[in-house]
Every structure is written in structure tokens, then in C-alpha cells.
Motif scaffolding. Structure first.
Motif, mmCIF file in Angstrom:
data_model
loop_
_atom_site.group_PDB
_atom_site.id
_atom_site.type_symbol
_atom_site.label_atom_id
_atom_site.label_comp_id
_atom_site.label_asym_id
_atom_site.label_seq_id
_atom_site.Cartn_x
_atom_site.Cartn_y
_atom_site.Cartn_z
ATOM 1 N N ARG A 109 -19.400 3.168 -2.871
ATOM 2 C CA ARG A 109 -19.365 3.841 -4.180
ATOM 3 C C ARG A 109 -19.016 2.882 -5.293
ATOM 4 O O ARG A 109 -19.564 2.965 -6.393
ATOM 5 C CB ARG A 109 -18.389 5.002 -4.140
ATOM 6 N N SER A 110 -18.073 1.969 -5.031
ATOM 7 C CA SER A 110 -17.724 0.976 -6.048
ATOM 8 C C SER A 110 -18.923 0.092 -6.361
ATOM 9 O O SER A 110 -19.177 -0.241 -7.519
ATOM 10 C CB SER A 110 -16.566 0.111 -5.581
ATOM 11 N N TRP A 111 -19.652 -0.286 -5.328
ATOM 12 C CA TRP A 111 -20.843 -1.119 -5.516
ATOM 13 C C TRP A 111 -21.882 -0.378 -6.353
ATOM 14 O O TRP A 111 -22.422 -0.921 -7.320
ATOM 15 C CB TRP A 111 -21.445 -1.521 -4.174
ATOM 16 N N GLU A 112 -22.150 0.869 -5.997
ATOM 17 C CA GLU A 112 -23.151 1.638 -6.735
ATOM 18 C C GLU A 112 -22.737 1.823 -8.192
ATOM 19 O O GLU A 112 -23.567 1.738 -9.099
ATOM 20 C CB GLU A 112 -23.371 2.986 -6.053
ATOM 21 N N THR A 113 -21.457 2.054 -8.424
ATOM 22 C CA THR A 113 -20.967 2.210 -9.788
ATOM 23 C C THR A 113 -21.141 0.915 -10.572
ATOM 24 O O THR A 113 -21.596 0.938 -11.722
ATOM 25 C CB THR A 113 -19.485 2.626 -9.779
#
Length: 132
Positions: free
Chosen positions: A114-118
Motif C-alpha cells: 500500500r505504501s508503494w502504491e501510494t
């Protein structure tokens, strides 16, 4: 939290109102407890956001797959016409390095999905907002 005789259980009163729809007097115990609960929720949210998330090390096969997907997503954005314009402006000296958003690191194993996608979404939107 207020008592609801129809449901025979406690419920969270929205806007500090009683079940009958009448507003509570300011300074009432229910209103004070609702304000205290809201403050506690806000403090808990701040602590959670500030906490460092320890992402477990992925299995090597899974990390290879995840890394391929991350690298492909960075390559896809760098192949966009907007990014090509940025590269050309930078080559001509019309745009400084400091003005460009940083590319997310696809090789960082500590970044969760999720951090990567954000970070990718923020990077892409920052590229689109650049004055070209």
C-alpha cells in the motif's frame, strides 16, 4: 454513548443527541464523554500514523515477482509523454533537478504494497502537475 430503550443496548449518539432527537445541554456527561472519545481517537490515529511499520521480509520468490511489478510500473510511467517532456526540459536546462518529484525506489523491500502504491500515485500526480 447513550442508552436506547428501543434497542436495549448502548449506541453512539451522532452529534451528541439523545434518542428522542433532543439536543443535550452543553457540558453534559454524554457530550463530555463523546468529546473525550473523539480526542482519544484522534490521538490514537496520530500515534498509529507516526509508528514505524515493520514490514516482514518477503519470501525470495514473492519479492522477485513484486520487484518485477514495481519496476514495470516505474518504467510505464517513465514511458508516458509527460515524463518524456520533463526529460527534454531537463536536458535543455529549463527545469532544475530540485523541481522534479523523486521516483519511488522499486528495490526497497521495507516498503509495503500500500505504501508503494501510494508513493507511485503521488509521484505520477506530481508529474502531471508540473508546468510543461
Amino acid at each position: 454513548v447513550a442508552w436506547c430503550p428501543n434497542l436495549c443496548r448502548s449506541y453512539e449518539a451522532p452529534g451528541a443527541q439523545t434518542p428522542g432527537g433532543k439536543r443535550l445541554r452543553s457540558g453534559s456527561a454524554v457530550e463530555d464523554s463523546a468529546a473525550a472519545a473523539a480526542a482519544a481517537d484522534a490521538a490514537a490515529a496520530e500515534e498509529e500514523a507516526a509508528a514505524v511499520v515493520n514490514v516482514p521480509a518477503p519470501i525470495p520468490e514473492e519479492w522477485e515477482r513484486r520487484n518485477r511489478k514495481r519496476t514495470a510500473s516505474v518504467a510505464a510511467i517513465k514511458a508516458m509523454p509527460e515524463y518524456e517532456q520533463v526529460v527534454q526540459l531537463r536536458a535543455r536546462g529549463e527545469m532544475k533537478q530540485e523541481d522534479l518529484p523523486l521516483t519511488p525506489d522499486p528495490d526497497d523491500e521495507t516498503t509495503s504494497k500500500r505504501s508503494w502504491e501510494t508513493s507511485v500515485m503521488q509521484w505520477r500526480s506530481a508529474l502531471r502537475r508540473l508546468p510543461l
